[in-house]
Design an enzyme around this catalytic site. Structure first.
Site, PDB file in Angstrom:
ATOM      1  N   LYS A 118       0.556   2.682   8.858  1.00  0.00           N
ATOM      2  CA  LYS A 118       1.144   1.743   7.772  1.00  0.00           C
ATOM      3  C   LYS A 118       2.680   2.194   7.649  1.00  0.00           C
ATOM      4  CE  LYS A 118      -2.618  -0.206   5.252  1.00  0.00           C
ATOM      5  NZ  LYS A 118      -3.224  -0.719   3.643  1.00  0.00           N
ATOM      6  N   LYS A 201      -7.854  -4.165  14.033  1.00  0.00           N
ATOM      7  CA  LYS A 201      -8.874  -4.483  13.125  1.00  0.00           C
ATOM      8  C   LYS A 201      -8.258  -5.926  12.385  1.00  0.00           C
ATOM      9  CE  LYS A 201      -7.807  -2.278   8.758  1.00  0.00           C
ATOM     10  NZ  LYS A 201      -8.314  -2.085   7.398  1.00  0.00           N
ATOM     11  N   LYS A 204      -5.289  -8.028   6.360  1.00  0.00           N
ATOM     12  CA  LYS A 204      -4.422  -9.031   5.444  1.00  0.00           C
ATOM     13  C   LYS A 204      -3.210  -8.924   6.029  1.00  0.00           C
ATOM     14  CE  LYS A 204      -6.926  -7.370   1.511  1.00  0.00           C
ATOM     15  NZ  LYS A 204      -6.778  -6.084   0.926  1.00  0.00           N
TER      16      LYS A 204
HETATM   17  N1  AQP Z   1     -11.517  -5.514   9.784  1.00  0.00           N
HETATM   18  C1  AQP Z   1     -12.384  -4.742   8.869  1.00  0.00           C
HETATM   19  N2  AQP Z   1     -13.777  -4.613   9.185  1.00  0.00           N
HETATM   20  C2  AQP Z   1     -14.615  -4.010   8.239  1.00  0.00           C
HETATM   21  N3  AQP Z   1     -14.466  -3.390   7.153  1.00  0.00           N
HETATM   22  C3  AQP Z   1     -13.024  -3.488   6.798  1.00  0.00           C
HETATM   23  N4  AQP Z   1     -12.449  -3.346   5.669  1.00  0.00           N
HETATM   24  C4  AQP Z   1     -11.185  -3.817   5.575  1.00  0.00           C
HETATM   25  N5  AQP Z   1     -10.991  -4.454   6.904  1.00  0.00           N
HETATM   26  C5  AQP Z   1     -12.241  -4.415   7.357  1.00  0.00           C
HETATM   27  C6  AQP Z   1     -13.123  -2.669   4.429  1.00  0.00           C
HETATM   28  O1  AQP Z   1     -12.862  -3.457   3.336  1.00  0.00           O
HETATM   29  C7  AQP Z   1     -12.698  -2.520   2.109  1.00  0.00           C
HETATM   30  C8  AQP Z   1     -11.754  -2.880   1.233  1.00  0.00           C
HETATM   31  O2  AQP Z   1     -10.453  -2.903   1.960  1.00  0.00           O
HETATM   32  P1  AQP Z   1      -8.930  -3.125   1.295  1.00  0.00           P
HETATM   33  O3  AQP Z   1      -8.751  -4.584   0.860  1.00  0.00           O
HETATM   34  O4  AQP Z   1      -9.111  -2.122  -0.111  1.00  0.00           O
HETATM   35  O5  AQP Z   1      -8.028  -2.476   2.042  1.00  0.00           O
HETATM   36  P2  AQP Z   1      -7.819  -2.454   3.649  1.00  0.00           P
HETATM   37  O6  AQP Z   1      -8.894  -1.665   4.322  1.00  0.00           O
HETATM   38  O7  AQP Z   1      -6.523  -1.797   3.747  1.00  0.00           O
HETATM   39  O8  AQP Z   1      -8.029  -4.012   3.999  1.00  0.00           O
HETATM   40  P3  AQP Z   1      -7.006  -4.606   5.036  1.00  0.00           P
HETATM   41  O9  AQP Z   1      -7.229  -6.029   5.206  1.00  0.00           O
HETATM   42  O10 AQP Z   1      -6.658  -3.864   6.440  1.00  0.00           O
HETATM   43  O11 AQP Z   1      -5.548  -4.360   4.136  1.00  0.00           O
HETATM   44  P4  AQP Z   1      -4.090  -4.325   4.823  1.00  0.00           P
HETATM   45  O12 AQP Z   1      -3.740  -5.189   6.007  1.00  0.00           O
HETATM   46  O13 AQP Z   1      -3.220  -4.166   3.654  1.00  0.00           O
HETATM   47  O14 AQP Z   1      -4.254  -2.680   5.447  1.00  0.00           O
HETATM   48  C9  AQP Z   1     -12.844  -1.170   2.537  1.00  0.00           C
HETATM   49  O15 AQP Z   1     -13.981  -0.491   2.384  1.00  0.00           O
HETATM   50  C10 AQP Z   1     -12.259  -1.376   3.968  1.00  0.00           C
HETATM   51  O16 AQP Z   1     -12.931  -0.332   4.924  1.00  0.00           O
END
Ligand code: AQP
Length: 340
Positions: A118, A201, A204
């Site tokens: 990040k 992966k 968002k």
């Molecule tokens: N691609 C994914 N596949 C499986 N699980 C996922 N999670 C996130 N992306 C995937 C799981 O969703 C839960 C909540 O995630 P979060 O929104 O709190 O944060 P994150 O993991 O940082 O989500 P993003 O979309 O990847 O956000 P950005 O782009 O900001 O980094 C967690 O249990 C996560 O494992």
């Protein structure tokens, strides 16, 4: 040494209100919360303090929190069975986090790959919060003495750090204060990948909207995104061995299997040797079937933010009852409390 047998089984997981939830969040995390609430005392948390480690527009944050609460409820989490709450309303998360900052080691945090991903080249300019985020996550878990933590695979390293912190805390203070939190990672959908690049992966923060299916996408948008998903010109292979070098095909089959709660190999057998257009046509129906009732319910729920705020406030009061007791015990153990 930590042993979990002295602790009630308790589930904790959180989702950040960073703007819109996608199919990866749903299949990797939220969908798996639902059956757990039948077996465990469960707490599901909107983790806004994690969200603000990167800039969030203050005027939009409440709606984003409500959207996560709506996604929880629309996916089947019942606020009467589980505690659905908001992290920032339970200040004990932060109080414990400071103590844990004094337990965790710099070297442990320096190894966290999500921070490196990040922060990228901008390491000197990102917030301190982004660096210490995994300690707050450990606190989220430990303030409820959670024994089980359902997450996607991307959070596995953070959970291992939480386990290291538990072990060091219990050892340093020579008391079994915290249980060792066990990750629950659903192998079938541990990591849903981008529809534009099967090696990244689904996330968002990806600049391409076509990389992810949002829980609020219309049927038409779902259909367009799956039709445009990256695939090979060749048909699907005839063996699982050949599939190993095809991340996009593997991802589409994974999404299919996870939405249908079917075995991956069975799904593969059905489509081996067939054209991608056949798989995509069926996948569109399956994803729409799965997501459209959730989307419709989310739209209904988010039209009444007062209701969602009340759920979060009432859940936060319930969560606080547990957190206050645990923090008192920690203050006693660390020597921070007055005797009377
Ligand atoms: N691609 C994914 N596949 C499986 N699980 C996922 N999670 C996130 N992306 C995937 C799981 O969703 C839960 C909540 O995630 P979060 O929104 O709190 O944060 P994150 O993991 O940082 O989500 P993003 O979309 O990847 O956000 P950005 O782009 O900001 O980094 C967690 O249990 C996560 O494992």
């Amino acid at each position: 040494m930590s042993s979990n047998k002295d602790f009630p089984r308790r589930v904790l997981s959180g989702v950040q209100p960073t703007g819109g939830l996608h199919l990866g969040n749903y299949l990797g995390a939220i969908k798996n919360f639902v059956p757990l609430q039948e077996k465990f005392q469960s707490l599901f948390c909107v983790v806004d303090l994690h969200a603000i480690t990167v800039w969030q527009e203050p005027k939009e944050l409440m709606s984003k929190k409500c959207e996560v609460a709506a996604a929880f409820i629309a996916s089947g989490i019942d606020p009467k069975k589980s505690i659905v709450f908001n992290q920032s309303q339970v200040a004990e998360h932060l109080q414990l986090a400071w103590i844990l900052n004094c337990v965790a080691r710099m070297g442990w945090l320096n190894r966290m790959t999500q921070f490196k991903d990040k922060a990228g080249k901008n390491k000197e300019n990102v917030s301190v919060g982004l660096f210490t985020y995994p300690v707050l996550m450990a606190s989220d878990i430990m303030i409820y003495k959670a024994t089980h933590v359902p997450v996607g695979e991307d959070q596995k390293q953070h959970l291992e750090l939480a386990r290291d912190i538990v072990q060091k805390f219990n050892n340093d203070f020579k008391k079994n204060v915290f249980p060792m939190p066990e990750p629950i990672i659903m192998k079938s959908a541990a990591r849903i990948m981008s529809l534009r690049d099967g090696t990244k992966k689904m996330s968002k923060s990806d600049i391409s909207e076509y990389s992810r299916i949002m829980l609020t996408d219309s049927d038409d948008e779902i259909s367009k995104k799956i039709k445009k998903a990256k695939t090979d010109a060749m048909p699907l292979p005839n063996s699982l061995k050949e599939l190993e070098n095809m991340p996009e095909a593997t991802n589409l089959l994974t999404i299919y299997a996870a939405c249908e709660d079917e075995n991956f190999e069975l799904v593969f057998n059905r489509y081996q040797g067939k054209n991608f257009s056949e798989l995509k046509k069926d996948l569109i129906d399956i994803v729409i079937n799965k997501l459209s009732p959730i989307r419709d319910e989310m739209i209904k729920l988010t039209s009444d933010e007062d209701y969602l705020q009340k759920i979060l406030q009432s859940g936060s009061l319930d969560a606080k009852k547990i957190a206050t007791e645990v923090l008192k015990e920690v203050y006693d153990v660390v020597g921070l409390n007055f005797s009377s």
